[in-house]
Design a protein around this motif. Structure first.
Motif, PDB file in Angstrom:
ATOM      1  N   GLY A 112       0.793  -1.223   0.000  1.00  0.00           N
ATOM      2  CA  GLY A 112       0.000   0.000   0.000  1.00  0.00           C
ATOM      3  C   GLY A 112       0.821   1.267   0.000  1.00  0.00           C
ATOM      4  O   GLY A 112       0.398   2.291  -0.551  1.00  0.00           O
ATOM      5  N   ASN A 113       2.009   1.225   0.613  1.00  0.00           N
ATOM      6  CA  ASN A 113       2.808   2.443   0.776  1.00  0.00           C
ATOM      7  C   ASN A 113       3.993   2.562  -0.173  1.00  0.00           C
ATOM      8  O   ASN A 113       4.528   3.660  -0.341  1.00  0.00           O
ATOM      9  CB  ASN A 113       3.319   2.525   2.223  1.00  0.00           C
ATOM     10  CG  ASN A 113       2.218   2.818   3.207  1.00  0.00           C
ATOM     11  OD1 ASN A 113       1.660   3.903   3.233  1.00  0.00           O
ATOM     12  ND2 ASN A 113       1.863   1.824   4.027  1.00  0.00           N
ATOM     13  N   SER A 154       7.370  -0.973  12.232  1.00  0.00           N
ATOM     14  CA  SER A 154       8.512  -1.292  11.377  1.00  0.00           C
ATOM     15  C   SER A 154       8.148  -1.420   9.905  1.00  0.00           C
ATOM     16  O   SER A 154       8.880  -0.934   9.037  1.00  0.00           O
ATOM     17  CB  SER A 154       9.177  -2.588  11.846  1.00  0.00           C
ATOM     18  OG  SER A 154       8.226  -3.653  11.852  1.00  0.00           O
ATOM     19  N   ALA A 155       7.044  -2.074   9.596  1.00  0.00           N
ATOM     20  CA  ALA A 155       6.693  -2.301   8.192  1.00  0.00           C
ATOM     21  C   ALA A 155       6.361  -0.988   7.495  1.00  0.00           C
ATOM     22  O   ALA A 155       6.814  -0.735   6.370  1.00  0.00           O
ATOM     23  CB  ALA A 155       5.512  -3.271   8.102  1.00  0.00           C
ATOM     24  N   ALA A 159       8.596   0.752   4.490  1.00  0.00           N
ATOM     25  CA  ALA A 159       8.007   1.115   3.198  1.00  0.00           C
ATOM     26  C   ALA A 159       8.264   2.575   2.865  1.00  0.00           C
ATOM     27  O   ALA A 159       8.655   2.917   1.742  1.00  0.00           O
ATOM     28  CB  ALA A 159       6.513   0.819   3.204  1.00  0.00           C
ATOM     29  N   LYS A 160       8.062   3.457   3.841  1.00  0.00           N
ATOM     30  CA  LYS A 160       8.227   4.885   3.582  1.00  0.00           C
ATOM     31  C   LYS A 160       9.697   5.266   3.417  1.00  0.00           C
ATOM     32  O   LYS A 160      10.021   6.147   2.602  1.00  0.00           O
ATOM     33  CB  LYS A 160       7.589   5.703   4.710  1.00  0.00           C
ATOM     34  CG  LYS A 160       6.074   5.614   4.761  1.00  0.00           C
ATOM     35  CD  LYS A 160       5.416   6.175   3.501  1.00  0.00           C
ATOM     36  CE  LYS A 160       3.911   6.314   3.677  1.00  0.00           C
ATOM     37  NZ  LYS A 160       3.259   6.871   2.456  1.00  0.00           N
ATOM     38  N   ALA A 161      10.589   4.631   4.171  1.00  0.00           N
ATOM     39  CA  ALA A 161      12.017   4.899   3.976  1.00  0.00           C
ATOM     40  C   ALA A 161      12.457   4.450   2.589  1.00  0.00           C
ATOM     41  O   ALA A 161      13.249   5.130   1.916  1.00  0.00           O
ATOM     42  CB  ALA A 161      12.841   4.201   5.059  1.00  0.00           C
ATOM     43  N   GLY A 162      11.933   3.320   2.146  1.00  0.00           N
ATOM     44  CA  GLY A 162      12.207   2.882   0.775  1.00  0.00           C
ATOM     45  C   GLY A 162      11.648   3.851  -0.245  1.00  0.00           C
ATOM     46  O   GLY A 162      12.253   4.085  -1.301  1.00  0.00           O
TER      47      GLY A 162
END
Length: 254
Positions: A112-113, A154-155, A159-162
């Motif tokens: 989703g992110n 964490s998930a 996702a957002k750091a990626g």
């Protein structure tokens, strides 16, 4: 010809004010929803009554077939996408250690992110290249560009750091085509302020924010409008905080 903005996940939350204000700027607006049909139709009526043009689509951006179908609907109807705002993104409010996450929860956060943004940009960038211009705006969380630890989330954080790296990489790759790619990250904006203008927060107090007032959807829309403007073509690969000084040290589940 009026420009077109696709507000991914624009039927509820922060995307609502972005859709309203880009419509005020003369954009034809496409919004999609996963389950919030009534909210999407209410937004459509509101914008149309103000003289704007809106199309509403049902679709889940974490599902590639849905994204392909929605992109076709926008391009078949209006033949262009000038601005893509990736405002959709699930979040699990329950603090959960990484090893306690289910496979489904992990996939929901990543798909989703992060994957959903990839699916959307891959569908619209060919049209933007043909136009010779485009604006893509992604969403992060406070201090995401530093890839901070965020215990219990964490998930979502992964996702957002990626997505930060993906945003910056895409900015570099698409710059020769006149396409800018930037990220905006809100502070902890919650109801009733997500769909509210800045004026709704004037005089209100939020001790978590050093500026003293709550953040609103209007604060985010103001920055998105700036980044979407044709004269913002020198800004790309930027990670823009719109937090009032809020950091995740102050985050808590109500």
């Amino acid at each position: 010809m009026s420009p077109v903005a696709w507000i991914v996940g624009g039927a509820r939350g922060l995307g609502v004010v972005i859709a309203r204000e880009l419509a005020e700027d003369g954009y034809r607006i496409a919004v999609n929803y996963r389950r919030s049909r009534q909210a999407a139709e209410t937004l459509q009526r509101e914008i149309e009554q103000a003289g704007g043009k809106v199309m509403v689509m049902q679709g889940d951006v974490s599902r590639l077939p849905d994204v392909r179908r929605m992109a076709r609907e926008v391009l078949n109807r209006w033949e262009r996408v000038d601005v893509l705002v990736c405002a959709a993104g699930p979040f699990i409010f329950k603090r959960t250690p990484a090893i306690a996450l289910s496979d489904q929860q992990w996939r929901e956060m990543l798909d989703g992110n992060l994957s959903g943004v990839f699916y959307c940009v891959r569908e619209v960038i060919p049209a933007m290249r043909r136009q010779g211009s485009g604006r893509i705006i992604t969403f992060g969380f406070p201090e995401v560009e530093q890839a901070p630890a965020w215990e219990g989330y964490s998930a979502y954080a992964a996702a957002k750091a990626g997505l930060v790296s993906f945003t910056r990489t895409l900015a570099a790759e698409e710059a020769p085509h006149g396409i800018t790619v930037n990220m905006v990250y809100p502070g902890d904006i919650r109801d009733p302020y997500k769909e509210a203008p800045i004026s709704a927060a004037r005089g209100k107090k939020d001790p978590r924010n050093p500026v003293g007032r709550p953040g609103t959807g209007g604060d985010i829309a103001r920055v998105v409008r700036f980044l979407a403007h044709p004269d913002s073509d020198l800004i790309t690969g930027a990670i823009v905080p719109v937090t009032g000084g809020f950091t995740n040290v102050h985050f808590h589940v109500k």
